[in-house]
Design a protein around this motif. Sequence first.
Motif, PDB file in Angstrom:
ATOM      1  N   ILE A 153     -83.645  11.906  -6.879  1.00 34.67           N
ATOM      2  CA  ILE A 153     -83.229  10.669  -6.214  1.00 34.67           C
ATOM      3  C   ILE A 153     -82.215  11.025  -5.147  1.00 34.67           C
ATOM      4  O   ILE A 153     -81.217  11.698  -5.417  1.00 34.67           O
ATOM      5  N   ARG A 154     -82.517  10.587  -3.911  1.00 33.68           N
ATOM      6  CA  ARG A 154     -81.699  11.025  -2.780  1.00 33.68           C
ATOM      7  C   ARG A 154     -81.693   9.948  -1.716  1.00 33.68           C
ATOM      8  O   ARG A 154     -82.406   8.955  -1.812  1.00 33.68           O
ATOM      9  N   ASN A 174     -86.366  10.431   1.824  1.00 34.22           N
ATOM     10  CA  ASN A 174     -87.471  10.904   0.987  1.00 34.22           C
ATOM     11  C   ASN A 174     -87.756  12.393   1.068  1.00 34.22           C
ATOM     12  O   ASN A 174     -88.570  12.912   0.327  1.00 34.22           O
ATOM     13  N   LYS A 185     -96.043  11.003  -8.385  1.00 35.85           N
ATOM     14  CA  LYS A 185     -96.317  11.078  -6.949  1.00 35.85           C
ATOM     15  C   LYS A 185     -95.801  12.409  -6.410  1.00 35.85           C
ATOM     16  O   LYS A 185     -94.923  13.016  -7.001  1.00 35.85           O
ATOM     17  N   GLN A 201     -90.687  11.915  -6.217  1.00 34.70           N
ATOM     18  CA  GLN A 201     -90.203  10.537  -6.106  1.00 34.70           C
ATOM     19  C   GLN A 201     -90.472   9.780  -7.400  1.00 34.70           C
ATOM     20  O   GLN A 201     -91.345  10.164  -8.179  1.00 34.70           O
ATOM     21  N   PRO A 202     -89.734   8.686  -7.592  1.00 32.66           N
ATOM     22  CA  PRO A 202     -89.988   7.897  -8.802  1.00 32.66           C
ATOM     23  C   PRO A 202     -91.401   7.316  -8.788  1.00 32.66           C
ATOM     24  O   PRO A 202     -91.869   6.899  -7.737  1.00 32.66           O
ATOM     25  N   SER A 203     -92.065   7.337  -9.905  1.00 33.64           N
ATOM     26  CA  SER A 203     -93.368   6.660  -9.983  1.00 33.64           C
ATOM     27  C   SER A 203     -93.438   5.883 -11.280  1.00 33.64           C
ATOM     28  O   SER A 203     -92.520   5.950 -12.102  1.00 33.64           O
ATOM     29  N   ASN A 245     -94.067  -0.873 -11.368  1.00 33.39           N
ATOM     30  CA  ASN A 245     -92.619  -0.949 -11.569  1.00 33.39           C
ATOM     31  C   ASN A 245     -91.856  -1.071 -10.248  1.00 33.39           C
ATOM     32  O   ASN A 245     -90.672  -0.769 -10.173  1.00 33.39           O
ATOM     33  N   LYS A 246     -92.567  -1.515  -9.188  1.00 28.26           N
ATOM     34  CA  LYS A 246     -91.904  -1.722  -7.900  1.00 28.26           C
ATOM     35  C   LYS A 246     -91.841  -3.211  -7.579  1.00 28.26           C
ATOM     36  O   LYS A 246     -92.855  -3.914  -7.652  1.00 28.26           O
ATOM     37  N   ASP A 280     -87.798   0.170  -6.422  1.00 33.18           N
ATOM     38  CA  ASP A 280     -88.009   0.551  -7.814  1.00 33.18           C
ATOM     39  C   ASP A 280     -87.214  -0.380  -8.730  1.00 33.18           C
ATOM     40  O   ASP A 280     -86.016  -0.589  -8.530  1.00 33.18           O
ATOM     41  N   LEU A 288     -84.546   2.035 -10.791  1.00 31.79           N
ATOM     42  CA  LEU A 288     -83.754   3.023 -10.032  1.00 31.79           C
ATOM     43  C   LEU A 288     -83.257   2.465  -8.712  1.00 31.79           C
ATOM     44  O   LEU A 288     -82.325   3.008  -8.119  1.00 31.79           O
ATOM     45  N   VAL A 296     -87.063  10.812   7.925  1.00 32.18           N
ATOM     46  CA  VAL A 296     -88.040  11.901   7.955  1.00 32.18           C
ATOM     47  C   VAL A 296     -89.429  11.256   7.886  1.00 32.18           C
ATOM     48  O   VAL A 296     -89.550  10.058   7.639  1.00 32.18           O
ATOM     49  N   ALA A 346     -91.603  11.280   5.699  1.00 33.11           N
ATOM     50  CA  ALA A 346     -91.896  10.660   4.410  1.00 33.11           C
ATOM     51  C   ALA A 346     -91.251   9.275   4.264  1.00 33.11           C
ATOM     52  O   ALA A 346     -91.564   8.537   3.341  1.00 33.11           O
ATOM     53  N   ASP A 347     -90.357   8.927   5.192  1.00 32.60           N
ATOM     54  CA  ASP A 347     -89.723   7.605   5.151  1.00 32.60           C
ATOM     55  C   ASP A 347     -90.513   6.567   5.940  1.00 32.60           C
ATOM     56  O   ASP A 347     -90.309   5.369   5.787  1.00 32.60           O
TER      57      ASP A 347
END
Lengths: 348, 751
Positions: A242-243, A246, A342, A346-348, B433-434, B617, B620, B684, B686-687
């Motif tokens: 977790i950051r 991504n 994933k 990352q959280p999944s 869970n989102k 999430d 989290l 980045v 991925a974002d």
Amino acid sequence: MQSWKYTEDYHMNNFDYFKPKGIEAARELIVSIPNAAFVAGGTNLIDLWKYNLTNPSALIDLNHTGNNITVQEIDSGVRLSAFATNASTAYHPLIENRYPLLAKAILAGASGQIRNMATNGGNLLQRTRCYYFYDPDSPCNKRNPGSGCPAIDGYNRMHAILGTSKHCIAVFPSDMCVALAALDARVNIAGQKSSRCVPFTDFHRLPEDTPELDNTLGHGEIITSIDLPHKGFASNYSYLKIRDRNSYAFALVSVATGLELEGSIIKDARIALGGVAHKPWRIREAEDFLREKQATEKTFESAAAIILSGAQGFKFNKFKIELAKRAIVRNAAMALNPSIQKPGAQPS
Amino acid sequence: MTQDNNAVGKPLSRLEGKAKVTGEAAYAGDYQVPNLLYGYVVNSTITKGKIVSIDVSDAKSYNGVIAIFTHENRPDYASLDLKHADMDAPPGKVFKPLQNGDIKFHGQPIALVVATDFETARYASTLVKIKYEEQPFETDLEKNLGRAREPKKGLATALKPPPPKPKGDFEKAYEQSPFKVSTEFIHGTEHHNPIELFATTVVYEGDGKLTIYDKTQGTVNNQVYVANVFGLHYKDVRVLAPYVGGAFGSGLRPQYQLFLCAMAALELKRNVRLTLERKQMFSFSHRPQAHQILKFSADKEGMVTGLSHAAIGETSLYEDNIEIVSSWSNRLYPAENTHFEYKLVPLCLHSPIDMRAPGGSTGMHAIECTMDELAFKLNVDPLEFRLRNYAEMDPESEKPFTSKALRECYIKGAEKFGWHQRNPIPGSMSKGNKLIGYGMASGIWDAYQFPARVEASISSQGKLLISNATTDIGTGTLTVMTQIAADEFGLSIQDVSFVYGDSKQPFSMFQGGSAITASTGVAIVVAAKALKKKLIKKVKALANSPFHVFQDDAIVFRGGKMMVKHEPSVSISLEEIIVANKGRAIKTTNMGKPHLLKLRKYSKATHSAAFVEVEIDRELKTINVTRAVTAVAAGKIINPKTARSQILGSMVWSLSKALREETILDSTLGKYMNPNLAEYHIPVHADVHDFDVVFVEEKDELINELGVKGVGEIGLIAMPAAITNAIFHATGKRIYKLPIHFDELLKDRIA
């Protein structure tokens, strides 16, 4: 675009460069040259050098000391060369198949380019990413012992919540090492008299009164390899990071989890945290607690409470305590069902 | 007169694209010139105080070092503040590098080392020994709000007027309205951080003449600045910036590397280069911290009754950098009762400088989040709430807009996004869970036009040449201007050259405020028309010219020819015209300027609407922006491809502004702690997920000859608020601080 010219007068930050042919030769060099440094991938050392945080008089290159088989099977499990790159380790079939937790943790770190250069031994020895450590004009007990720690009352979002001291709240930034701690790896070290083998969780240390020391490696010692035991938790594992973005960011909290199950009963469990302390954080009481219990959310919540007991937050990182607890629970769920995971930890 | 309209409206790729991606394009720090010296800047390591002593002896005697400049030995330069004030200088006393030993901010340039190569200069800089006397300082806006005061007024106030005067009785209206919200927003610091580092290469031409390759958004601005500061004739200073690797506002003003590099070149009578490093990019220009308090009210029909917006910004100890933060809400929403304020707190930091959508992105974030909150109180869909309060006329000035297609932005954007699928109840939408949240917001930005001069000529080869001093800061200016010029003459793109990025060319203001397409573009139209007239006159004057029986407006230019519209057989090629002119080029220089008298009766603005989906999430609280649509009304779009890139880039920046970007200021140490691109987080790959742009049709025959408004900033106004509102919709929690840290959402469960 600069044209290079090299003259005898050119002695700014001058340094010698050695390419020893073996570990013993490398060791002899480091003890005989004051302020010399080993270099392998250089991905951290060069940064530190550019920032004027270090200025070695000589570089002793470990890339030509032999012992370059990336990963090999040994009687007790699998041996990773300290001089192999992070990328070649993560993508090695033995690691992908038997220690996917390690592969996943490595690939959650840095960037593709850095992982192609960075070595396994270097990963263990990388320095903290504390802002104050990286600013040569700021006080920092790790960089300049006794000068003070501005992070304690400063901007400490990325800092430690466990095992801190009044001198230092820096975090050890590795992802790979979190998995190695969980997997009960051992570090093989070549020393002056003989070689020694250190359990991974004893390799790094807490800041206490000497935050300038990141680990227990002595001067003149070289990490030669890292051994993994047979048990790799390849069926039920997960690495969660977790950051603040991504990719290409250090963990605020990361969790490496390996589970061994019989039905829904936990036979063995490993949980290590990253981003929360001066070393990968592993609490064996929590793992003992989990053994023979039902793998339920409640069980892992209780384990999380044990792991985080004694955690102390600072002004900007109190959230890490709650976040770490939730991350442990989530990562257990991800480990119970690796197929839902994933890419990118990352959280999944 | 009608022309073929072939190029305008086409999604052409950048004409200089290949040069840029192959490395052929040279930037300011790339130019190879003979016998070049290299500079390196020494920056202050304290935040406030005085230099007690500066010992350069070791550095000076280091082999390869040519000179070291400090406040003690610097050459004389203009002493009057006015001479240092560039076109974008705010009220106050301009910062003059090496003026004296006073330190006003951390990272202040205090010495320049010049050496035979960069590495020597950098190393020798570490040998300069400085003793300081430190003084107490304040750098934190939040701790100093009590010191807020009215900004000083100056020349720059013309472009950045104070907030509008109050209307009606806000306090009473607010008190009596059945629905009201009061909000307070905190915005952190951002630094521009273009990828190209600030750099200057000065070529010393002798006789006090300089040719300067500079990283800038304004070649003429920096030309005049250097001439004024160093007492040169402005014709002896030429500033070139054909390629600029992003600037985002940081190049609106001459930066200290230009000053120091020009000073060294003049003093040493040598060619000098000075390139800053990334850490030094945090020692000038930033988007200031801001604190805002808003109070909006509505009646039971959901009509806005009162708007109050007070903003406090940060500035330096020496200048009053002004942003337009709190003046926007009444230009979007009608309200009888208003109250607006804008104040500044001087702090020990370098002067802020306009950063993409300055003020607007800060103020509109607060406005559009407050509107969302008010809509929620009213139990009205946020989009419906905007439509209900849609202003056909500008409510603030009570003037009609030259054009306003915001309604189409709302409708087309909502349709493309699928806004109707939104369940109004916060936290009601989810996927596994989102939690899913939908948010929207409106955007408004000014439509500026500056005066500009353009030279248009038909070359001896019969090609069209257009020139103007403007830069192309990566926005597509070269391509867009070429398209405009090509259409005016009915030529193909290949037959048109645009010469730019050079102070020697006819005047352009700096490239900012989303104004250059309107400014230089209109000047091209004016000059092209004048040139055509001149050509017609020349041709008609030829002996036996078949044209002289035709009226000027029956004559058109197409395919490299001048011809009679309804009798195309009567034609002459541009080349033939030049031959008839004895091979000499035919040229004209003209000024394009806004029609101020006519436009005084109108309000001018671009508009946008942003729609955003976030996934959060459940436990989290990590946040991802999974989809976004921005619909834009900005008049005519000259090049849909480069315009779309402008909006897409702004959308990525919106994500950055809302969730990532933050210069961390340690107010105990008085400095920025993350001056590098590893710790200063921008998104980045991925974002960045599914982003889309819609341009709605907006015909504007009033605003200027081209009907264009500019797209550089409008994409960054609405989306940060839309993200914030989507987070509320997903979680029921409002965050009032940017950037948003996901852990703010954890707090609900922390005992």
